[in-house]
Design an enzyme around this catalytic site. Structure first.
Site, PDB file in Angstrom:
ATOM      1  N   LYS B   8       7.503  19.303   0.075  1.00 44.97           N
ATOM      2  CA  LYS B   8       8.340  18.122   0.028  1.00 44.97           C
ATOM      3  C   LYS B   8       7.718  17.071  -0.863  1.00 44.97           C
ATOM      4  O   LYS B   8       6.547  16.734  -0.706  1.00 44.97           O
ATOM      5  CB  LYS B   8       8.555  17.556   1.428  1.00 44.97           C
ATOM      6  CG  LYS B   8       9.703  16.592   1.446  1.00 44.97           C
ATOM      7  CD  LYS B   8       9.855  15.880   2.766  1.00 44.97           C
ATOM      8  CE  LYS B   8      10.809  14.719   2.608  1.00 44.97           C
ATOM      9  NZ  LYS B   8      10.238  13.451   3.014  1.00 44.97           N
ATOM     10  N   GLY B  10       7.998  13.471  -1.439  1.00 45.45           N
ATOM     11  CA  GLY B  10       8.581  12.224  -0.952  1.00 45.45           C
ATOM     12  C   GLY B  10       8.285  11.122  -1.931  1.00 45.45           C
ATOM     13  O   GLY B  10       7.678  11.339  -2.974  1.00 45.45           O
ATOM     14  N   ALA B  13       4.447  10.166  -0.641  1.00 42.41           N
ATOM     15  CA  ALA B  13       3.407  11.191  -0.752  1.00 42.41           C
ATOM     16  C   ALA B  13       4.060  12.538  -0.961  1.00 42.41           C
ATOM     17  O   ALA B  13       5.257  12.702  -0.737  1.00 42.41           O
ATOM     18  CB  ALA B  13       2.584  11.224   0.529  1.00 42.41           C
ATOM     19  N   ASP B 124       8.458   3.383   9.780  1.00 41.35           N
ATOM     20  CA  ASP B 124       9.431   4.150   8.996  1.00 41.35           C
ATOM     21  C   ASP B 124      10.238   5.059   9.920  1.00 41.35           C
ATOM     22  O   ASP B 124      10.251   6.271   9.761  1.00 41.35           O
ATOM     23  CB  ASP B 124       8.714   4.968   7.924  1.00 41.35           C
ATOM     24  CG  ASP B 124       9.675   5.500   6.857  1.00 41.35           C
ATOM     25  OD1 ASP B 124      10.867   5.129   6.894  1.00 41.35           O
ATOM     26  OD2 ASP B 124       9.239   6.286   6.013  1.00 41.35           O
TER      27      ASP B 124
END
Lengths: 338, 411
Positions: B8, B10, B13, B124
């Site tokens: 992933k 993002g 990160a 978040d």
């Protein structure tokens, strides 16, 4: 005299300190974009003073727009106006002008959302397709993208807007309006000569951000003395822009859209443009910046959005044309976007 | 370390899957961001890399499942942690049945409640950062933007983020989902503390210029002017006497009563307030009062007005004729409403006793059961007192004062 068989829409913008009138064809050609800005002698925008300016300037701006477009009032087919969000007295002035025009010309009236208009003019002028939009101005700081019938808000400021943050700092530093340039431009010029990055608060909360702590810290250092103004401007910009860029990047990663659009008054800032350009590139997205004349509040964007709304069946009867001071972007249906 | 695969990318990160001593792990690497100055970038990355494991540990201790951390590499700003097998709640939620959705959301609320109770702010809270494993356990991941903070402001912002995330990704069911999140949250934090956070969320929503138009009344004199919806001029005069002294102007709104049946004064007042607000879009208060007589097991309670109209003072005295225990309590609930959110409630009560006969003074201050109610600490019934005296004792005055103290802060 322009012999246009095409219907024309006149748009009135008056949400804050600018009074603008634009004229657009139904095909998206902008024929005129006239405006007059209220510049306070000191301090920020006083809503009633700004509204008075708008009322006084309306006549002149209207004539200017009509003559620039080379059309007569009777050539107009539609009147659009910014119904919100914005400052009450200013909005009401624009709404009054628009209602009067629509009634006098016996043409339909359509109320437009100011934030939607910023996005639409950006798309029209740059050809951006379904982008993540960063809309930054004196009153707004938000990241949005289209999903299921509306522009959804993915991140926004929790307190003050980016443009406001820069303007207030500029005023605290005693910077003056230069001819035709907003205060933020003065900060940008000084920042270009910044050398040392001064550590300031950096507040990103998920997709949202907060700028008031940053402004307070920068202002405190300014008054404390011992720092070069250029370094302060540079540090303020680097921190604030990094924050909005980080939030935009988060939205981009989340939505996986293929474009980034920068719009609103602060869009003219070259440093902000370069930061967003970098993230767009890293996510294989196309980056677009709205041209300067359409970046600040303007009538053309209202006219064009009015065309979009009207051609998708939306009109605003006079009795529903009251202004909406806090009309959220994500409350507006945009049936013209697929 | 074996081969790493990026799974992933993002914004904050990149996540890599890798094998670490025979375990499947996630390596979260905060790669440099070219857009910001190297100095600022290094500061942000190392700060977040150092803080995240601390917060995850704290969360775990609070009873919130988080991935176990194996390695923190400050130099490369990377964290090696357990890989949680499961699905993101973001993917699960749209396909869940209403019942499953409710359970998930309540559970999420519980987890957030636990975090906040232990002074952890996630920073978040989105449904992509919640992983549901095969056993129905929800893991919270990505504490990169979190902090240690027990202030109501921080809690409000955190939970507001959850609300926003639901609205942007699960808009069809967002309102319902968030309600359940709130339910789970309140169950952990306690109603009172939770309500403070919910009020903070409303404040945050008012702060931005993006307040939901349909919910927010556009009223510039909030904190200075309020409208009292009642058909009872006596109630109005009592409230006005207190409010004007506290610099709050009050207008009377004569509204047709909203008849609802409930044993709770608070519920009656809240429901009425919301109804009135919907009709007038002004900041309104509605009051509901009741007389609770101990010997009559709380009769007439919220039905005081009805009892007064039907049997009156004489009838009530007749009921109490041979009763020794004459203790009774007048209660008042004031609900304030300026949006479609749940109205806020303020309560007051006055303990006293039911007199043997009706006693009315020269002043015309009393109404209803006032002639037969004598508050503790006074030799007079409410009906024998002047309006000022009554306001020194009465349930309604207490509720009005509580409301006024709070309302003034909105100025």
């Amino acid at each position: 005299m322009k012999q246009s068989a095409e219907p024309l829409c006149l748009g009135v913008e008056s949400t804050a300190d600018d009074f603008g009138i634009g004229i657009a064809t139904f095909n998206g050609e902008i024929l005129a974009n006239a405006s007059s800005a209220y510049i306070p002698e000191e301090g920020g925008i006083h809503p009633r003073e700004a509204a008075r300016h708008h009322a006084e300037a309306a006549d002149k701006v209207l004539s200017e727009a009509l003559s620039k477009a080379g059309v007569k009032p009777k050539d107009l087919s539609l009147i659009a106006f910014a119904q919100g969000p914005g400052l009450g007295p200013c909005l009401r002035t624009g709404a009054t002008v628009s209602r009067a025009l629509a009634a006098y010309l016996e043409v339909p009236l359509v109320g437009v959302n100011h934030s939607v208009a910023h996005i639409e003019i950006g798309k029209l002028e740059t050809g951006a397709v379904d982008p993540v939009t960063l809309y930054v101005s004196g009153g707004n700081t938000l990241v949005s993208a289209f999903d299921a019938g509306r522009y959804r808000v993915f991140g926004e400021t929790l307190d003050i807007a980016l443009g406001n943050c820069l303007d207030v700092f500029a005023r605290e530093a005693g910077l003056k309006h230069k001819r035709g340039l907003p205060l933020g431009a003065a900060v940008e010029q000084l920042a270009a000569d910044g050398e040392k990055l001064i550590s300031l608060p950096y507040v990103v909360k998920g997709m949202d951000l907060s700028l008031s702590g940053l402004l307070t810290a920068a202002t405190t250092l300014l008054h404390k003395g011992g720092y070069r103004l250029e370094d302060l401007c540079y540090s303020l910009q680097e921190h604030a822009f990094s924050m909005v860029t980080e939030v935009t990047e988060r939205a981009l990663a989340h939505t996986e859209k293929c474009g980034v659009l920068l719009t609103g008054g602060v869009a003219a800032n070259k440093r902000l443009q370069s930061m967003l350009g970098i993230i767009a590139e890293e996510h294989d997205a196309k980056f677009n910046v709205v041209p300067r004349q359409f970046a600040t509040d303007n009538g053309a964007m209202i006219a064009w959005t009015g065309v979009l709304a009207y051609t998708h069946g939306l009109v605003t009867p006079v009795k529903e044309s009251f202004v909406k001071l806090r009309w959220r972007l994500d409350k507006v249906d945009v049936p013209w976007v697929q | 370390m074996g081969a790493m695969t990026l799974f992933k990318k993002g914004a904050e990160a990149s996540l890599f899957l890798a094998d670490w001593n025979g375990r499947k792990v996630v390596i979260k690497a905060r790669l440099p961001k070219r857009y910001r100055p190297a100095e600022l970038d290094a500061k942000i990355r190392s700060y977040r890399t150092a803080h995240e494991p601390q917060l995850m540990h704290k969360a775990k201790k609070a009873g919130v499942p988080t991935p176990t951390i194996f390695l923190v590499d400050m130099k490369n700003a990377s964290i090696t942690m357990e890989f949680v097998e499961g699905k993101q709640v973001k993917q699960v939620l749209p396909h869940a049945s209403p019942k499953e959705r409710q359970e998930l959301c309540v559970k999420i609320g519980t987890l957030i409640g636990k975090l906040h109770k232990h002074g952890v702010i996630h920073g978040d809270l989105t449904t992509s950062n919640m992983i549901l494993n095969g056993e129905g356990k929800i893991f919270l991941v990505d504490f990169g933007l979190g902090e240690k903070n027990a202030e109501i402001e921080a809690r409000g912002v955190d939970l507001h983020l959850m609300k926003r995330a639901l609205q942007s990704t699960h808009y069809e069911t967002a309102a319902e989902c968030f309600k359940h999140v709130q339910k789970g949250y309140a169950a952990i934090l306690g109603r009172e503390d939770a309500e403070k956070v919910f009020e903070k969320i409303r404040e945050i929503e008012r702060r931005g210029r993006y307040v939901d138009e349909s919910k927010q009344a556009e009223f510039p004199l909030k904190g200075r002017v309020v409208f009292f919806a009642t058909g009872n001029i006596h109630k109005f005069n009592e409230a006005r006497s207190i409010l004007t002294r506290l610099d709050i102007a009050v207008g009377m709104l004569r509204m047709k009563d909203v008849e609802i049946q409930s044993n709770s004064l608070m519920e009656i007042a809240q429901t009425s307030a919301r109804e009135v607000f919907k009709r007038c879009r002004l900041p309104v208060i509605v009051e509901d009062a009741g007389l609770f007589i101990d010997a009559l097991k709380g009769f007439p309670g919220p039905y005081a007005a009805y009892a007064y109209q039907t049997i009156g003072n004489a009838g009530l005295l007749k009921l109490m004729k041979k009763v020794e225990n004459r203790e009774a309590t007048f209660k008042s609930a004031i609900a304030y409403c300026d949006s479609l959110d749940d109205p806020l409630c303020f309560e007051g009560k006055a303990a006293g006793e039911i007199t043997k006969e009706e006693r009315v003074g020269n002043g015309k201050s009393g109404f209803g059961f006032d002639p037969i109610f004598q508050p503790s600490g006074s030799a007079k019934t409410f009906a024998e007192m002047t309006l000022e005296q009554k306001n020194g004792f009465s349930h309604r005055a207490m509720a009005v004062r509580k409301f006024a103290e709070w309302y003034k802060k909105l100025q």
